[in-house]
Every structure is written in structure tokens, then in C-alpha cells.
Design an enzyme around this catalytic site. Sequence first.
Site, short mmCIF file in Angstrom:
data_model
loop_
_atom_site.label_atom_id
_atom_site.label_comp_id
_atom_site.label_asym_id
_atom_site.label_seq_id
_atom_site.Cartn_x
_atom_site.Cartn_y
_atom_site.Cartn_z
N LYS A 179 0.81 -1.22 0.00
CA LYS A 179 0.00 0.00 0.00
C LYS A 179 0.85 1.28 0.00
O LYS A 179 0.44 2.28 -0.57
CB LYS A 179 -0.96 -0.01 1.18
CG LYS A 179 -2.00 -1.10 1.04
CD LYS A 179 -3.02 -0.98 2.14
CE LYS A 179 -4.03 -2.10 2.01
NZ LYS A 179 -5.16 -1.89 2.89
N ARG A 181 -7.40 -6.82 -10.04
CA ARG A 181 -8.17 -8.04 -10.35
C ARG A 181 -9.63 -7.66 -10.55
O ARG A 181 -10.01 -6.52 -10.37
CB ARG A 181 -8.06 -9.00 -9.16
CG ARG A 181 -8.48 -8.27 -7.88
CD ARG A 181 -8.81 -9.15 -6.74
NE ARG A 181 -8.91 -8.41 -5.50
CZ ARG A 181 -9.99 -7.79 -5.05
NH1 ARG A 181 -11.11 -7.79 -5.77
NH2 ARG A 181 -9.99 -7.13 -3.91
P1 ADP Z 1 -8.30 -3.30 2.58
O1 ADP Z 1 -7.21 -3.52 1.58
O2 ADP Z 1 -8.07 -4.08 3.83
O3 ADP Z 1 -9.68 -3.45 2.01
P2 ADP Z 1 -8.44 -0.39 2.38
O4 ADP Z 1 -7.23 0.46 2.42
O5 ADP Z 1 -9.10 -0.58 1.06
O6 ADP Z 1 -8.12 -1.79 3.08
O7 ADP Z 1 -9.53 0.18 3.38
C1 ADP Z 1 -10.73 -0.51 3.66
C2 ADP Z 1 -11.71 0.35 4.39
O8 ADP Z 1 -11.09 0.88 5.59
C3 ADP Z 1 -12.17 1.58 3.63
O9 ADP Z 1 -13.25 1.31 2.74
C4 ADP Z 1 -12.61 2.46 4.80
O10 ADP Z 1 -13.84 1.98 5.29
C5 ADP Z 1 -11.55 2.19 5.86
N1 ADP Z 1 -10.40 3.15 5.76
C6 ADP Z 1 -9.21 2.94 5.15
N2 ADP Z 1 -8.40 4.03 5.23
C7 ADP Z 1 -9.09 4.97 5.90
C8 ADP Z 1 -8.83 6.34 6.31
N3 ADP Z 1 -7.67 6.94 6.04
N4 ADP Z 1 -9.81 7.00 6.98
C9 ADP Z 1 -10.98 6.39 7.26
N5 ADP Z 1 -11.30 5.12 6.94
C10 ADP Z 1 -10.38 4.41 6.26
#
Ligand code: ADP
Length: 450
Positions: free
Chosen positions: A116, A292
Site C-alpha cells: 500500500k 483483479r
Molecule cells: P483493505 O485492503 O483491507 O480493504 P483499504 O485500504 O481498502 O483496506 O480500506 C478498507 C476500508 O477501511 C475503507 O473502505 C474504509 O472503510 C476504511 N479506511 C481505510 N483508510 C481509511 C482512512 N484513512 N480514513 C478512514 N477510513 C479508512
Amino acid sequence: MTYKVLIANRGEIALRALRACRELGMKTVGVYSDVDRDLKHLKFADETVCIGPASPAESYLNIPSILSAAELTEVDAIYPGYGFLAENHEFAGQCNKSGYKFIGPDAETIKKMGDKITAKKFVEKYNIPTVPGYSKDLPNDEAKIKHIVKNIGYPVILKATAGGGGRGMRVVDKEENLINLIEITKQEALNAFGNEKIYIEKYIENPRHIEIQIIGDGKGDAIHLGTRDCSVQRRHQKIIEEAPALNLDKNNLDKTLQACVNLCKEIKYEGAGTLEFLYEDAGFYFIEMNTRIQVEHPVTEMITGFDIVKAQIKIALGINYDLDQSKVNFKGHALECRINAEDPETFQPCPGEITKMHTAGGFGIRYDSHIYSGYNVSPYYDSLLAKIITQANSRSSAIKRMLSALDEFFVEGIKTNQSLHQKILKNEIFVNNKHTIKYLERDFFKNNEL
Ligand code: ADP
């Protein structure tokens, strides 16, 4: 030449891929674990191979076993689906090296986007806005760490760079908890992902989850298929998705769509990809890119008429494929409800035999599922049973169509979250499209006895 594709997955996405291959006149190989012999797609596959016992580590995540199946059946390509090995760069690399085209981007791109921090730094170069934060290695000095976080501003979220599936994240709302929570998050990241590296982001308090679907031909051309809104989540797991995402700032949306397409053109991105954003106060903040197919891809297909899975397969196999943004037209609105085998009150998975069932159907309704009467839902894998998708001219018509579809659909023998969907679809905040990612846990459960 007739191509042969091995589908390295199970459940509804394996069936989705099999259908696409059959329409393209391709032969298919289905693989399965010991407990999965009755999967629906296997009944239609040209060949089937058992790849190991029920435990995913020994079957669907077992790279040597899948490559042996590919060798045995002499396939041309491997379709990964989502989950399991879909974002495993080593698997992609080994497939390609062994002469079985991995249907997706190259191993290096998967690796870059899988980390990430690297992904964030990378997309920033293409003018894609990211969540403000600190992505460098944290200093050893506690005072310096506190200073860094103070500058970002509380609350912040600590995230494992190798995290995924909604795990490896922790919110810190005051300085006195910071150092302790950093240590805990690092330790958990090491245990869960084998990598203790974490980074810090501003915690965006009440955003929507918006994503952009892109398709690249691997040669420098790319298009976007618009947006999806996946804000109805529980524990970071999506439950209802829709397309397009409505009420976005037009100027910022256009800029972000263009930046995503530019990035994919520049890196000669191959296949389907999704850039995920948090959206708050008209601003987009990139959080990650999935290299994907997504579970929720059907909502995009329904409003564009663009078959994303077929595109993935054709592009990977070098079959003539012309990407033309001007030919992508958006029509109406689509919703997807994920029907899971789980208790609607406790959310505990609910495996077992489906004794009786009936699907939903009718105008504007799509049903993607591998289940049938007599099918035994295994406790070993995720609990997704079916995706009900509705498309209509407007969001409110798509909601009404979904309510009607949910009334028709029934499953006996196991519990499902069908009643949760029915309640959300009638809930005022959702109906008025005022929900954010906080909606389900903060607003909905407070007011609804399930
Ligand atoms: P994963 O790869 O585990 O799915 P993500 O980075 O896509 O992780 O984040 C998943 C979820 O976590 C997001 O949809 C949101 O709900 C929450 N989230 C992630 N980063 C943040 C942030 N900076 N502030 C608030 N919520 C966050």
C-alpha cells in the site's frame, strides 16, 4: 485456435468466468478441493481436476498443485478471479514463466500495487490525490513520532502496508495512546501478513467509499467504466454496491477519472483494475488499487453493457480488442446485494445444506450464484452465496426492483442476511442516498432491531 482456460477459483466467480469462456468458444478446466466436488461450474467445465484437501492453503492457495493441474490439462491461460491467488505476484509470475498466461496484469504491477505504501507513492506521481499522512519509516524517537502525527492531526489510522480484506488497521484518536497502538499494530501486522511495516494516514471521519473501474489493453491504451459506490459496509466488508456513484463533484470526478486512465496508459496496465477512494467534502483520496476483478463488477456491467470478464480474457490472450472510451455509454442505475450464508443478527457464518431454494428473476434482474437445492455450503470458504443485481432507469426504481427480487428469492436450510438487505433498502438514510461508510454500524444498527 481453441483456447483452454483453467479457472483457479470456486463459487460464483468461477461460474462467472466459465460462462464468459463458453461464450468466447473456449474450453475450460475447473479445479476443486475435496469438499467442493459439487460446485456448479464443474458440471459445465470441459475438464475438472482435484487440487487438494478442503483447507485453502492446501488447495486454492496451493501454487504447485494448480500449476500441476494446468500442466496436466495443457491450458493456455489461468483465470484467478478474486481472493485466493488473484493478487499474488509470485503466482502470476510462475504462471507466465510456466507458459500459462495469467489473466491479469504482470507480476511486477501486482507487486507494486499490493504494497500500500508503494502504491500510494506511485499513484501520487500521476496526480491522483491520496489520503494525507506519513509513509516513510517511522523514527525510533517517540517524541519525533508524536510530532509527525500531531502535524497530520488526530484522529489518524495506522495501516499495515501488506494489509488487506479490511484487516491490519487501527484508529488512534489521542496522543497518549499513540505509541502503544503503533506497537500493537506492528505486532499484529507481522503475525497476520509476515510484514510489520505500517504507515499513518489521516483518519477520514465520515467518507463514502467510491471506486473507479478501469480496463487497460496492456499496450498503452486504457478506458474507464465509471464509478461505483460501496459505502454500505460492515467491518470494512462491502454489503451493497451500486453504480454509478451519485452526487459527486463533477469537476473533481472528471479530473480523477482522467488521472486514473492516464496512469493505466502510462504503465501499460493490462486487464481490469479498480482504484479505490474515500470521498469526503468533494475530495477524492486514493486508498488502494485492486489489480483483479471485483466482486461488485456486475453493477458496472449492467450500466455499461461492457462485459469485464470477457475483456480480461480476450486482452490476456491477445485477441483483437479495441478499447474506445467514446463507445462506453452509461445507462440508468444498478444495485448489487451480496447474499451471505450468515445469521442476520450475529453475522456468524451459517454453513450447511440448502434444502430448498428459489432464485429471483424478471426484467432488469441479474442473478450470479453457484448455489442450488441440495448444495452444501462449506464452512471452509467465504460465505457469499449469491449476488442479486438490479438495473433500472433510476436509483429509486433499482431499489424497488431489488425489494421485489428479494421477496421472490428464498433459501431454506441455512440462514442468510436477506432480511438485513430488505431493511437497509427501506431505510430512509439509504433511500435518500445520504449514507457514508459509517452508516451501517453507526446509524443503522442503532435504530434497527434485527
Ligand atoms: P483493505 O485492503 O483491507 O480493504 P483499504 O485500504 O481498502 O483496506 O480500506 C478498507 C476500508 O477501511 C475503507 O473502505 C474504509 O472503510 C476504511 N479506511 C481505510 N483508510 C481509511 C482512512 N484513512 N480514513 C478512514 N477510513 C479508512
